[in-house]
Design a protein around this motif. Structure first.
Motif, PDB file in Angstrom:
ATOM      1  N   UNK A 140       0.827  -1.206   0.000  1.00 41.75           N
ATOM      2  CA  UNK A 140       0.000   0.000   0.000  1.00 41.75           C
ATOM      3  C   UNK A 140       0.866   1.262   0.000  1.00 41.75           C
ATOM      4  N   UNK A 141       2.003   1.195   0.692  1.00 46.61           N
ATOM      5  CA  UNK A 141       2.908   2.346   0.718  1.00 46.61           C
ATOM      6  C   UNK A 141       3.516   2.618  -0.664  1.00 46.61           C
ATOM      7  N   UNK A 142       3.780   1.556  -1.418  1.00 49.31           N
ATOM      8  CA  UNK A 142       4.282   1.734  -2.788  1.00 49.31           C
ATOM      9  C   UNK A 142       3.258   2.517  -3.613  1.00 49.31           C
ATOM     10  N   UNK A 143       1.987   2.180  -3.444  1.00 52.69           N
ATOM     11  CA  UNK A 143       0.928   2.887  -4.159  1.00 52.69           C
ATOM     12  C   UNK A 143       0.833   4.345  -3.720  1.00 52.69           C
ATOM     13  N   UNK A 144       1.037   4.617  -2.429  1.00 56.61           N
ATOM     14  CA  UNK A 144       1.017   5.999  -1.945  1.00 56.61           C
ATOM     15  C   UNK A 144       2.134   6.818  -2.591  1.00 56.61           C
ATOM     16  N   UNK A 145       3.276   6.177  -2.811  1.00 53.93           N
ATOM     17  CA  UNK A 145       4.376   6.868  -3.479  1.00 53.93           C
ATOM     18  C   UNK A 145       4.005   7.291  -4.879  1.00 53.93           C
ATOM     19  N   UNK A 146       3.254   6.455  -5.572  1.00 46.88           N
ATOM     20  CA  UNK A 146       2.796   6.788  -6.923  1.00 46.88           C
ATOM     21  C   UNK A 146       1.741   7.892  -6.885  1.00 46.88           C
ATOM     22  N   UNK A 147       0.847   7.838  -5.885  1.00 49.92           N
ATOM     23  CA  UNK A 147      -0.269   8.775  -5.802  1.00 49.92           C
ATOM     24  C   UNK A 147       0.158  10.189  -5.417  1.00 49.92           C
ATOM     25  N   UNK A 148       1.102  10.299  -4.486  1.00 49.62           N
ATOM     26  CA  UNK A 148       1.413  11.642  -3.972  1.00 49.62           C
ATOM     27  C   UNK A 148       2.898  11.933  -3.844  1.00 49.62           C
ATOM     28  N   UNK A 149       3.729  11.042  -4.345  1.00 47.11           N
ATOM     29  CA  UNK A 149       5.157  11.338  -4.378  1.00 47.11           C
ATOM     30  C   UNK A 149       5.917  10.957  -3.134  1.00 47.11           C
ATOM     31  N   UNK A 150       5.228  10.422  -2.118  1.00 46.59           N
ATOM     32  CA  UNK A 150       5.909  10.016  -0.884  1.00 46.59           C
ATOM     33  C   UNK A 150       5.245   8.757  -0.342  1.00 46.59           C
ATOM     34  N   UNK A 151       6.001   7.691  -0.095  1.00 47.83           N
ATOM     35  CA  UNK A 151       5.411   6.431   0.375  1.00 47.83           C
ATOM     36  C   UNK A 151       5.130   6.442   1.871  1.00 47.83           C
ATOM     37  N   UNK A 152       4.341   7.391   2.333  1.00 47.54           N
ATOM     38  CA  UNK A 152       4.063   7.487   3.768  1.00 47.54           C
ATOM     39  C   UNK A 152       2.988   6.480   4.169  1.00 47.54           C
ATOM     40  N   UNK A 153       2.932   6.153   5.452  1.00 45.88           N
ATOM     41  CA  UNK A 153       2.034   5.091   5.923  1.00 45.88           C
ATOM     42  C   UNK A 153       0.933   5.587   6.851  1.00 45.88           C
TER      43      UNK A 153
END
Length: 311
Positions: A126-139
């Motif tokens: 899920x964090x990998x997807x956050x990196x794609x969505x907003x530029x930072x793989x935050x949790x």
């Protein structure tokens, strides 16, 4: 099983002082994802609803498929899977919209494959997807959406996430103005260096908030809901924020903050009654400003993501 549908809830990230390390889940609001085995090998996004045609079907750009693709590669799965996303959250809302999509997709896919992974092991995908969505793989969105409750990200390298105690009676009011704020844009206004004085204040507030949750000390929670790092830069981007912060002071709320990167404001209250009261106050603020707003009152969701249906 040939088809599984899962739900993942909306979230409040940062929780004032906990930039990128604190978050909690809310009830009812969220996204649904259905995953189905396909005879054709590979991963496909076949249908997206509720996004007004704005989200990509490209498996390398949609947060659902990015997360699931990473998971399938880890498991060396060679079959075919199709994804159907139903958005229940507005885009760019500050309520963890991208996180809810990827988490629901992972929860459904894991069940479809027979639960090869523990729930917590889904988090890195899920964090990998956050990196794609907003530029930072935050949790701080994906972790509470997946696990439920209040979650603390103690470390990102190595990843170390733990659930916190949720006090009895704690309620949240979400105030979402009809205004979209891109996460990447909101992160771009942040300072890259923080004065030592601010770091000390912020550290004290984080510790105080965590202690307040475990001790069920509403006064300590209230005193700790202060952000001296992100809020000063971001508040100017959010319509109505300062007005709401001022208006709720006498209503008995514990405090408020920017939900994620905004524009949604969250307000924590020690009871359902007060949470509804500050919801009404927030409505009055936006009526005077002539702006439309959506309002939600919710207890903290301790369940997290779950499977709705399987067949």
């Amino acid at each position: 099983m040939k088809k599984v549908t899962a739900f993942a809830p909306a979230t409040v990230a940062n929780v004032s002082c906990g930039f990128d390390i604190l978050g909690f889940a809310v009830e009812e609001l969220g996204d649904r994802v259905t995953v189905t085995f396909s005879e054709e090998p590979g991963l496909k996004v076949t249908k997206i609803e509720g996004d007004q045609g704005r989200l990509p079907y490209d498996v390398d750009k949609n947060t659902c498929s990015v997360a699931v693709k990473a998971m399938l590669e880890k498991l060396d799965f060679q079959g075919g899977i199709e994804i159907h996303l139903t958005k229940g959250l507005p885009l760019g809302s500050g309520m963890g919209s991208s996180a809810a999509s990827s988490v629901a997709a992972l929860e459904a896919t894991n069940r479809l494959l027979g639960n090869p992974l523990d729930k917590k092991d889904l988090l890195p995908f899920a964090m990998i997807a956050e990196g794609v969505a907003c530029g930072a793989p935050h949790a701080d969105n994906v972790a509470p959406s997946l696990l439920g409750g209040f979650v603390l990200v103690r470390s990102y390298d190595p990843l170390d996430v733990t659930k916190l105690h949720v006090p009895n009676g704690l309620y949240c009011t979400l105030v979402h103005p009809h205004f979209e704020l891109n996460t990447a844009d909101s992160r771009s206004v942040l300072r890259q260096q923080v004065p030592l004085k601010d770091a000390i204040i912020q550290s004290g507030n984080i510790a105080g908030l965590v202690a307040g949750l475990f001790q069920e000390d509403m006064g300590l929670i209230s005193r700790s809901l202060q952000d001296v790092i992100a809020e000063p830069s971001r508040a100017v981007l959010i319509p109505g924020y300062e007005e709401i912060k001022e208006a709720i002071k006498e209503a008995g709320a514990l405090g408020c903050g920017i939900s994620g990167s905004g524009p949604t404001t969250f307000i924590l209250s020690p009871s359902r009654e007060i949470a509804h009261k500050v919801s009404d106050i927030s409505q009055e603020v936006f009526n005077k400003m002539g702006l439309e707003v959506d309002l939600y009152v919710s207890a903290v969701n301790i369940r997290g993501a779950y499977v709705i249906n399987e067949e």
